[in-house]
Each structure stands twice: as C-alpha cells, then as structure tokens.
Design an enzyme around this catalytic site. Structure first.
Site, mmCIF file in Angstrom:
data_model
loop_
_atom_site.group_PDB
_atom_site.id
_atom_site.type_symbol
_atom_site.label_atom_id
_atom_site.label_comp_id
_atom_site.label_asym_id
_atom_site.label_seq_id
_atom_site.Cartn_x
_atom_site.Cartn_y
_atom_site.Cartn_z
ATOM 1 N N CYS A 114 -32.510 -60.337 33.314
ATOM 2 C CA CYS A 114 -33.904 -60.159 32.885
ATOM 3 C C CYS A 114 -34.130 -58.860 32.106
ATOM 4 O O CYS A 114 -35.169 -58.698 31.463
ATOM 5 C CB CYS A 114 -34.838 -60.236 34.085
ATOM 6 N N HIS A 250 -41.548 -57.043 31.858
ATOM 7 C CA HIS A 250 -40.852 -58.294 32.166
ATOM 8 C C HIS A 250 -41.782 -59.123 33.052
ATOM 9 O O HIS A 250 -42.413 -58.604 33.966
ATOM 10 C CB HIS A 250 -39.535 -57.994 32.891
ATOM 11 N N ASN A 280 -41.059 -66.923 34.762
ATOM 12 C CA ASN A 280 -40.048 -65.903 34.447
ATOM 13 C C ASN A 280 -39.003 -66.525 33.520
ATOM 14 O O ASN A 280 -38.224 -67.372 33.945
ATOM 15 C CB ASN A 280 -39.406 -65.416 35.750
HETATM 16 N N1 COA Z 1 -43.713 -72.330 48.545
HETATM 17 C C1 COA Z 1 -44.093 -72.133 49.802
HETATM 18 N N2 COA Z 1 -43.482 -71.268 50.621
HETATM 19 C C2 COA Z 1 -42.436 -70.579 50.135
HETATM 20 C C3 COA Z 1 -41.983 -70.748 48.805
HETATM 21 C C4 COA Z 1 -42.668 -71.675 48.011
HETATM 22 N N3 COA Z 1 -42.295 -71.901 46.734
HETATM 23 N N4 COA Z 1 -40.946 -69.943 48.598
HETATM 24 C C5 COA Z 1 -40.735 -69.287 49.736
HETATM 25 N N5 COA Z 1 -41.627 -69.661 50.660
HETATM 26 C C6 COA Z 1 -41.718 -69.220 52.033
HETATM 27 C C7 COA Z 1 -40.412 -68.750 52.564
HETATM 28 O O1 COA Z 1 -39.639 -69.810 53.039
HETATM 29 C C8 COA Z 1 -40.850 -67.838 53.665
HETATM 30 O O2 COA Z 1 -41.195 -68.617 54.757
HETATM 31 P P1 COA Z 1 -40.870 -68.102 56.250
HETATM 32 O O3 COA Z 1 -41.656 -66.850 56.413
HETATM 33 O O4 COA Z 1 -41.340 -69.245 57.086
HETATM 34 O O5 COA Z 1 -39.399 -67.894 56.274
HETATM 35 C C9 COA Z 1 -42.084 -67.246 53.073
HETATM 36 O O6 COA Z 1 -42.572 -68.114 52.069
HETATM 37 C C10 COA Z 1 -41.830 -65.926 52.423
HETATM 38 O O7 COA Z 1 -43.005 -65.307 52.434
HETATM 39 P P2 COA Z 1 -43.130 -63.864 51.918
HETATM 40 O O8 COA Z 1 -41.983 -63.023 52.366
HETATM 41 O O9 COA Z 1 -44.463 -63.385 52.247
HETATM 42 O O10 COA Z 1 -43.001 -64.118 50.370
HETATM 43 P P3 COA Z 1 -43.162 -63.041 49.273
HETATM 44 O O11 COA Z 1 -44.526 -62.496 49.298
HETATM 45 O O12 COA Z 1 -42.015 -62.084 49.326
HETATM 46 O O13 COA Z 1 -43.031 -63.907 47.978
HETATM 47 C C11 COA Z 1 -41.445 -64.274 46.251
HETATM 48 C C12 COA Z 1 -41.828 -64.539 47.697
HETATM 49 C C13 COA Z 1 -40.145 -64.964 45.924
HETATM 50 C C14 COA Z 1 -42.548 -64.809 45.340
HETATM 51 C C15 COA Z 1 -41.344 -62.756 46.047
HETATM 52 O O14 COA Z 1 -40.513 -62.228 47.022
HETATM 53 C C16 COA Z 1 -40.822 -62.364 44.712
HETATM 54 O O15 COA Z 1 -41.472 -62.574 43.692
HETATM 55 N N6 COA Z 1 -39.655 -61.695 44.667
HETATM 56 C C17 COA Z 1 -39.082 -61.234 43.440
HETATM 57 C C18 COA Z 1 -38.509 -62.375 42.725
HETATM 58 C C19 COA Z 1 -38.192 -62.012 41.333
HETATM 59 O O16 COA Z 1 -38.995 -61.473 40.645
HETATM 60 N N7 COA Z 1 -36.977 -62.336 40.903
HETATM 61 C C20 COA Z 1 -36.555 -62.132 39.604
HETATM 62 C C21 COA Z 1 -36.431 -60.689 39.319
HETATM 63 S S1 COA Z 1 -36.040 -60.506 37.652
#
Ligand code: COA
Length: 323
Positions: A114, A250, A280
């Site tokens: 990215c 980004h 993304n």
């Molecule tokens: N729909 C519903 N629930 C989902 C889900 C989806 N698409 N994806 C994950 N979950 C669930 C998980 O299974 C987890 O459940 P659990 O608590 O029962 O295990 C829970 O949601 C995770 O919640 P939380 O930790 O509050 O999520 P988050 O606020 O960290 O959001 C992301 C998750 C992935 C959106 C976030 O972590 C993120 O954006 N991370 C960076 C990703 C990124 O930018 N990557 C590329 C970098 S270049």
C-alpha cells in the site's frame, strides 16, 4: 544543477463492476452497518474476468498523459507500483511501456504494497533531481480482488481494484519537496500473502494464495506510524501543521485517516477521502484520491499536499508536494 520533479498530470481508472456492502452480506457473515462503522467503506470496484492490472494501469496512464499534455515519446522512465502484477515477468511497467508504444526508456515495478505509490514517487524524484530522467510516468495499479479470500470476512470487505497515475516533469522549482520512506520487515507476518512463486507455487497456481491480516494490530501500528511520519515530514521542511493545505492519505480505513487528520489538527474538509467508494486499492489508492481532488478542482496550483501511506512489510512513507 539541481532539478525538481513536478506533477503535471494525474489519471485514475476504476473497473466498471461495483461490489456493494449489501452484496457482501450475501457472501459472508457481515453487515453494511458493521463495514460502514468500522471502515467507512460502502462499495468497491472489482475487475472483470479478463481485465488485468495492466489494463487498469493503461487507462489511468492515458488519462494522466492527456492532462499533462505531453507526447508519449517524451516519457523517459516508467515506474509501476503493484502487488498484483499480471505476470511473474516481464514487469507490469514493461508491459505498460509496450501498450503505450514507448520504446527504450527504463521501466520497472516497485513492490511496497500500500506504500507502493509513495515509494515509486520517491524513486522518480531521485532520478529527476540528478537529471537522469525528465518525464516520468508513475503508476499505482492493483487487482487486489485476485488475492482475496472471498469467504474471509476479516479481509474481503476491505479491498478493491483500481489504478492511479501521475506524470512528473522536470522543473526548476519543486514540485516534490521531500519524500520519506521506511520499512520494518519484522512485521511481515501481520499483513501478508504467505505463499509465492518460490516457496509455494502450487498455492498460487491453485488460487489459494490470499491476504492474511491481523487487523487490530495493523490498525494500531498504522495510526502510530502515520502520526510519526507527519512529524518527520513537516520537520524536514521546517513547516507547521497549518501549512499543509490537503492531506491525501492511503485509503485503508476512514478511522485511520481520521486519526492522522487529528494529528495534523486538520478538519475533515481538508482530507481527500475516497475510501467510501473505492475501498482499499493498495498502491492505487493515493493516486486515485489525488486524481479525484485535482479533477474536481479542490487541489489548486500552489497548494501544499501531504501524501502518506502504510502497508504490508511493514512499509510506510510520505511525500510533501507543492502543487
Ligand atoms: N463483519 C462483521 N464482523 C467482523 C468483520 C466483518 N466484515 N470482520 C471482522 N469482524 C469481527 C471479528 O471476527 C471480531 O469478532 P470477535 O470479536 O467475535 O472475534 C470483531 O469483528 C473484531 O472487532 P474489532 O476488533 O472491534 O474490529 P476493529 O475495530 O479492529 O475493525 C478492521 C476491524 C479490520 C476494520 C480494523 O482492524 C482495520 O481496519 N485494521 C486495519 C486494516 C488495514 O487497514 N489493512 C490494510 C493496511 S494497508
């Protein structure tokens, strides 16, 4: 004599097919509300069968070349940032060179996931400062949908396909004020496609090579790291937060973008955001966002623009640009 690099044209291209959150609800256990709230994403574009990274790159490049008003034979370097090249080799940049009918100039790909576009911009800037290149085509292009496990809700809601491009021309004044690149390979396992040509070709051939991500940890590192690179960039240019007119980040997640904007004490109205519509698009996300804000007239000549990215590797970087 020092030369500088100025962006004189931008272009973007998104595949026709739109995949909405509502459609994703039918594919995995997720909801439109969850995706919007946690990521800010409402839809993403997906390349058609038979449509490849090269096709996306070509469209974006032609639009950037048109805006720049240059002749194609003026291009003396082509750099493509991509994590999803069409072939093992030749590079996507060489394939693009042929498509555009350019001959002889250096053409190569950069792989920084990215952060790829920022890396490519930095490399172009170095060649242009020494006078080794005068007109450079820099592209970020991805078909990330091809390395997504569409049964994994942790990743499949986040990514989309697209391409963005910029034409850089040598100038007597900057242009690109500074670029800042970093990486720390110790974090490789938090965001990766673990298989590849050398270590598990079978997985690649069988279509089992997918993005794996520790979302929460990536999120925390991204916020912390992007805050630091804002400081580094401003210090290097002896500028104040208030001197930045536009943040072009980004586009991974609207909450990560909001955290960086807060760090800059910048209102959201000064942040170019396309994550809601594009998702993304990895290396394509910054040039796509840039192109949107240039074409709709938000970014104007003389504005100071901070681009920043974070991605797999980890890699991260920034570019400060006088438009
Ligand atoms: N729909 C519903 N629930 C989902 C889900 C989806 N698409 N994806 C994950 N979950 C669930 C998980 O299974 C987890 O459940 P659990 O608590 O029962 O295990 C829970 O949601 C995770 O919640 P939380 O930790 O509050 O999520 P988050 O606020 O960290 O959001 C992301 C998750 C992935 C959106 C976030 O972590 C993120 O954006 N991370 C960076 C990703 C990124 O930018 N990557 C590329 C970098 S270049």
């Amino acid at each position: 004599m020092t030369h500088f690099a100025r962006i004189v044209g931008t272009g973007g291209y998104l595949p026709e097919r739109i995949l909405t959150n509502a459609e994703l609800e039918t594919m995995v256990d997720t909801s439109d509300a969850w995706i919007r709230e946690r990521t800010g994403i409402t839809q993403r574009h997906i390349a058609a069968e038979g449509e490849f990274t090269l096709d996306l790159a070509e469209q974006a490049s032609r639009r950037a070349i048109d805006m720049a008003g240059i002749r194609i034979d003026e291009i003396d370097m082509i750099i493509v940032a991509t994590t999803t090249p069409d072939q093992v080799f030749p590079s996507t940049a060489c394939l693009l060179q042929s498509r555009l009918g350019v001959h002889g100039c250096p053409a190569f790909d950069i792989q920084a996931v990215c952060t790829g576009f920022v890396y490519a911009l930095a490399v172009a800037d170095q060649f242009m400062r020494t006078g080794a290149a005068t007109t450079v085509l820099v592209v970020g292009a991805e078909t990330f949908s091809r390395i997504i496990d569409w049964t994994d809700r942790n990743t499949c809601v986040l990514f989309g396909d697209g391409a963005g491009a910029a034409v850089l021309k040598q100038d007597t004044a900057p242009g690109i004020l500074s670029t800042h690149l970093h990486a720390d390979g110790d974090y490789a396992n938090l965001l990766q496609v673990p298989q590849g040509v050398s270590n598990n070709l079978a997985a690649v051939q069988e279509g089992r090579a997918f993005v794996e991500m520790a979302g929460g940890e990536v999120f925390r590192m991204a916020v912390k790291t992007l805050g630091r690179i804002v400081d580094e960039t401003l210090e290097a240019n002896q500028l104040d937060k208030s001197d930045v007119d536009w943040l072009v980040p980004h586009q991974a997640n609207s909450r990560i973008i909001a955290a960086t904007a807060r760090k800059l004490r910048m209102p959201v109205s000064k942040v170019v955001q396309t994550v809601a519509e594009h998702g993304n698009t990895s290396a394509a996300s910054i040039p796509l966002a840039l192109d949107v804000a240039v074409r709709d007239g938000r970014i104007k000549r003389g504005d100071t623009i901070l681009m920043e990215g974070f991605g797999g590797g980890f890699t991260w970087g920034s570019a400060l640009v006088n438009w």
